[in-house]
Design a protein around this motif. Structure first.
Motif, PDB file in Angstrom:
ATOM      1  N   GLN A 108     -86.735-116.553  18.397  1.00 51.03           N
ATOM      2  CA  GLN A 108     -87.620-117.729  18.423  1.00 51.03           C
ATOM      3  C   GLN A 108     -86.015-118.635  19.812  1.00 51.03           C
ATOM      4  OE1 GLN A 108     -89.712-119.501  16.838  1.00 51.03           O
ATOM      5  NE2 GLN A 108     -89.908-118.860  15.745  1.00 51.03           N
ATOM      6  N   PHE A 119     -83.128-118.738  19.542  1.00 53.13           N
ATOM      7  CA  PHE A 119     -81.514-118.567  19.609  1.00 53.13           C
ATOM      8  C   PHE A 119     -80.378-118.480  19.266  1.00 53.13           C
ATOM      9  CE2 PHE A 119     -84.265-121.825  16.832  1.00 53.13           C
ATOM     10  CZ  PHE A 119     -84.398-122.779  17.495  1.00 53.13           C
ATOM     11  N   LYS A 120     -79.243-118.602  20.368  1.00 57.02           N
ATOM     12  CA  LYS A 120     -78.320-118.471  19.893  1.00 57.02           C
ATOM     13  C   LYS A 120     -77.007-118.583  19.473  1.00 57.02           C
ATOM     14  CE  LYS A 120     -79.548-116.750  25.018  1.00 57.02           C
ATOM     15  NZ  LYS A 120     -80.980-118.085  25.088  1.00 57.02           N
ATOM     16  N   GLY A 121     -76.702-119.959  18.503  1.00 55.37           N
ATOM     17  CA  GLY A 121     -75.937-120.327  17.981  1.00 55.37           C
ATOM     18  C   GLY A 121     -77.045-120.894  17.003  1.00 55.37           C
ATOM     19  N   ARG A 154     -76.209-124.750  15.832  1.00 57.94           N
ATOM     20  CA  ARG A 154     -76.652-125.608  16.776  1.00 57.94           C
ATOM     21  C   ARG A 154     -78.187-125.751  16.174  1.00 57.94           C
ATOM     22  NH1 ARG A 154     -74.907-124.597  22.175  1.00 57.94           N
ATOM     23  NH2 ARG A 154     -74.930-122.981  21.898  1.00 57.94           N
ATOM     24  N   ARG A 170     -81.641-127.435  15.198  1.00 57.37           N
ATOM     25  CA  ARG A 170     -81.900-128.828  14.297  1.00 57.37           C
ATOM     26  C   ARG A 170     -82.370-128.285  12.835  1.00 57.37           C
ATOM     27  NH1 ARG A 170     -81.221-131.883  17.743  1.00 57.37           N
ATOM     28  NH2 ARG A 170     -81.592-133.999  16.276  1.00 57.37           N
ATOM     29  N   ILE A 213     -85.830-128.110  12.469  1.00 61.72           N
ATOM     30  CA  ILE A 213     -86.868-127.294  12.764  1.00 61.72           C
ATOM     31  C   ILE A 213     -86.515-125.471  11.220  1.00 61.72           C
ATOM     32  CG2 ILE A 213     -86.363-124.473  14.493  1.00 61.72           C
ATOM     33  CD1 ILE A 213     -86.212-127.690  16.748  1.00 61.72           C
ATOM     34  N   LEU A 236     -95.140-126.528  17.806  1.00 56.51           N
ATOM     35  CA  LEU A 236     -94.252-126.087  17.542  1.00 56.51           C
ATOM     36  C   LEU A 236     -94.465-125.351  16.179  1.00 56.51           C
ATOM     37  CD1 LEU A 236     -91.242-125.798  17.378  1.00 56.51           C
ATOM     38  CD2 LEU A 236     -91.294-128.711  16.275  1.00 56.51           C
ATOM     39  N   ALA A 257     -97.396-123.261  16.196  1.00 57.98           N
ATOM     40  CA  ALA A 257     -97.839-122.696  16.362  1.00 57.98           C
ATOM     41  C   ALA A 257     -96.714-121.338  17.207  1.00 57.98           C
ATOM     42  CB  ALA A 257     -98.442-122.481  17.669  1.00 57.98           C
ATOM     43  N   MET A 258     -95.556-122.171  17.610  1.00 57.09           N
ATOM     44  CA  MET A 258     -94.968-120.800  18.851  1.00 57.09           C
ATOM     45  C   MET A 258     -94.149-120.124  17.385  1.00 57.09           C
ATOM     46  SD  MET A 258     -91.470-122.399  20.684  1.00 57.09           S
ATOM     47  CE  MET A 258     -90.196-121.345  21.045  1.00 57.09           C
ATOM     48  N   ASP A 290     -95.517-118.117  15.221  1.00 62.50           N
ATOM     49  CA  ASP A 290     -96.114-116.547  16.639  1.00 62.50           C
ATOM     50  C   ASP A 290     -94.666-115.518  16.113  1.00 62.50           C
ATOM     51  OD1 ASP A 290     -97.372-115.256  18.847  1.00 62.50           O
ATOM     52  OD2 ASP A 290     -94.883-115.657  19.340  1.00 62.50           O
ATOM     53  N   LEU A 293     -82.328-105.663  30.651  1.00 62.77           N
ATOM     54  CA  LEU A 293     -82.445-107.402  30.847  1.00 62.77           C
ATOM     55  C   LEU A 293     -81.094-107.616  29.584  1.00 62.77           C
ATOM     56  CD1 LEU A 293     -86.147-106.962  30.475  1.00 62.77           C
ATOM     57  CD2 LEU A 293     -84.841-107.713  32.813  1.00 62.77           C
ATOM     58  N   CYS A 308     -82.438-111.411  28.401  1.00 63.11           N
ATOM     59  CA  CYS A 308     -82.679-111.451  27.427  1.00 63.11           C
ATOM     60  C   CYS A 308     -82.863-112.390  26.321  1.00 63.11           C
ATOM     61  CB  CYS A 308     -83.530-109.526  26.605  1.00 63.11           C
ATOM     62  SG  CYS A 308     -84.830-109.584  25.729  1.00 63.11           S
ATOM     63  N   PRO A 309     -83.301-113.351  26.176  1.00 62.07           N
ATOM     64  CA  PRO A 309     -83.263-113.636  25.197  1.00 62.07           C
ATOM     65  C   PRO A 309     -83.602-113.826  23.230  1.00 62.07           C
ATOM     66  CG  PRO A 309     -85.957-114.186  25.803  1.00 62.07           C
ATOM     67  CD  PRO A 309     -84.902-113.565  26.367  1.00 62.07           C
TER      68      PRO A 309
END
Lengths: 230, 210
Positions: free
Chosen positions: A20, A22-24, A27, A29, A32, A116, A118-119, A122, A219, A223-224
């Protein structure tokens, strides 16, 4: 044709959250995190994930600078395989998919305005493909070991030296149709949550980690999905 | 006394936000004022996202809360007040590509930010974009594509829009996958969005919305 369909995907929350962006993790929620866990459970109870791998081993009969010749007359074009695995004895053409169920559910969520969900679902699908690839590589490592050989890390069409145009060839070599995977006329894999790869086996094969791939990718800063900042 | 709607929404406290809105509406508050507060909150959310304090799921979550606020406020609005104020945006995944989740997120975020979005779906033929621009006179078009093959489709779509004499009045943004300045220049687009929030910001800028 060989098909593996008893693969157990042990999806972990962190694998999913990385997908998704998320890097940390601290943090994120709680709402989620809760939703991710709920969706993870739903994938198990509703059989949204049907991990399957189709493959075929091909003994190598010749190695040229820009192609590999396989028993039976097949050819894999590109310089990546000859340059990276010059001592390979055989290639495994492999296609993995989690099936069409999850992406149908994602589309339903999207159409119902549940963006949300759906995301996140995925992202679970993408993480599932990642794990499926890892499990498949483990399988091939075991198979090679039984024959006193080593299995390489996987390479994919689209990597430098393995043209994306080899995708159609690779799907045919792996008998992808047997597990319901096909290419659209423009070359997109269907189901979308599928991947294709080649693993070489031989006496001493090169391997690498996902972190090493990320570290070499151009990248890597943006890159996420990189594993470097997890 | 009711808690601050703007701060509570910016902090993504869904239950509290909806309770505040209901309380305000019961007390006869101006629905447009509620939406203005919500708009300010979304700006804060956008800033937090740009500083990596929030992530894409947080952004989408804020949009879902905003959507619920809109549903509560809508019955209290006059016809004029309930209209989409952001203008029309046409969006679709270009021909040859069938990826939809990124596009759907942008569609959702544009929608909750007041844009009238015409979603053409995936694998959209080039001519469909041209025809829809002609039909709707939409000033903003978003071309989505996840795979590298999409870059050529984006380029061809933009060329067709130009050939139809529609390019001068149409701002075009591209997005999806790993788009760079180089790819944007290759396709001939006006801008690219690396995420949904940038897409919304571009649409707002082009629509003259602060």
């Amino acid at each position: 044709m060989p098909v593996i369909n008893d693969i157990r995907l042990n999806l972990k929350k962190n694998d999913v959250l990385r997908r998704q962006g998320f890097k940390g993790y601290t943090r994120i929620r709680p709402e989620i995190k809760t939703l991710v866990l709920e969706l993870l459970e739903s994938t198990e109870s509703t059989r949204l994930l049907e991990p399957t791998t189709a493959y075929e081993f091909y003994p190598i009969t010749g190695m040229e600078p820009d192609r590999v010749l396989l028993q039976g007359g097949a050819v894999v074009n590109g310089s990546l395989l000859p340059s990276t695995f010059p001592d390979a004895k055989e290639l495994a053409a492999i296609v993995c998919t989690i099936g069409p169920g999850l992406e149908k559910q994602v589309t339903e969520y999207s159409r119902g305005g549940e963006t949300l969900r759906a995301m996140l679902l995925d992202g679970i699908g993408s993480a599932a493909v990642d794990i499926l690839v890892q499990e498949t590589c483990r399988f091939f490592s075991g198979e090679a070991s039984k024959r006193g050989l080593q299995a390489s890390s996987p390479v994919n069409p689209g990597m430098p030296g393995l043209p994306i145009t080899e995708q159609r060839n690779l799907l045919e070599l792996a008998h992808a149709g047997d597990i319901g995977v096909s290419l659209t006329s423009s070359g997109v894999m269907v189901p979308r949550k599928s991947t294709s790869m080649i693993i070489a086996t031989g006496p001493e094969m090169k391997t690498w980690t996902q972190a090493e791939i990320c570290a070499r990718c151009n990248l890597r800063e943006t890159c996420p999905y990189t594993v470097l900042r997890s | 006394m009711a808690k601050d709607l703007c701060k509570t929404l910016a902090d993504l406290k869904e239950d509290e936000v909806l309770a505040i809105v209901e309380e305000k509406l019961k007390a006869g508050a101006d629905p447009m004022g509620i939406l203005a507060d919500a708009g300010r909150a979304m700006e804060i959310v956008g800033n937090r996202f740009s500083k990596s304090e929030y992530f894409i799921p947080d952004l989408v979550y804020s949009g879902e809360i905003l959507k619920k606020i809109n549903e509560l406020v809508k019955p209290k609005l006059t016809e004029e007040g309930g209209a989409k104020t952001g203008g029309k945006v046409i969006i679709g995944t270009v021909t040859g590509d069938i990826h939809d989740i990124g596009k759907d997120i942008v569609v959702f975020m544009l929608d909750v930010n007041g844009f009238d979005v015409v979603d053409l779906g995936v694998d959209v033929p080039i001519q469909k974009f041209v025809d829809t621009i002609k039909e709707t006179s939409a000033p903003v078009v978003g071309l989505s594509g996840f795979l590298t093959l999409a870059y050529d489709s984006m380029k061809q779509t933009i060329e067709a829009i130009k050939a139809a004499g529609l390019r001068d009045n149409t701002k075009i943004m591209i997005g999806g996958g790993q788009i760079t300045d180089e790819i944007m220049n290759y396709t001939g687009a006006d801008a690219f969005g690396k995420d949904a929030m940038v897409g919304v910001s571009l649409a707002k800028k082009w629509a003259g919305i602060k």
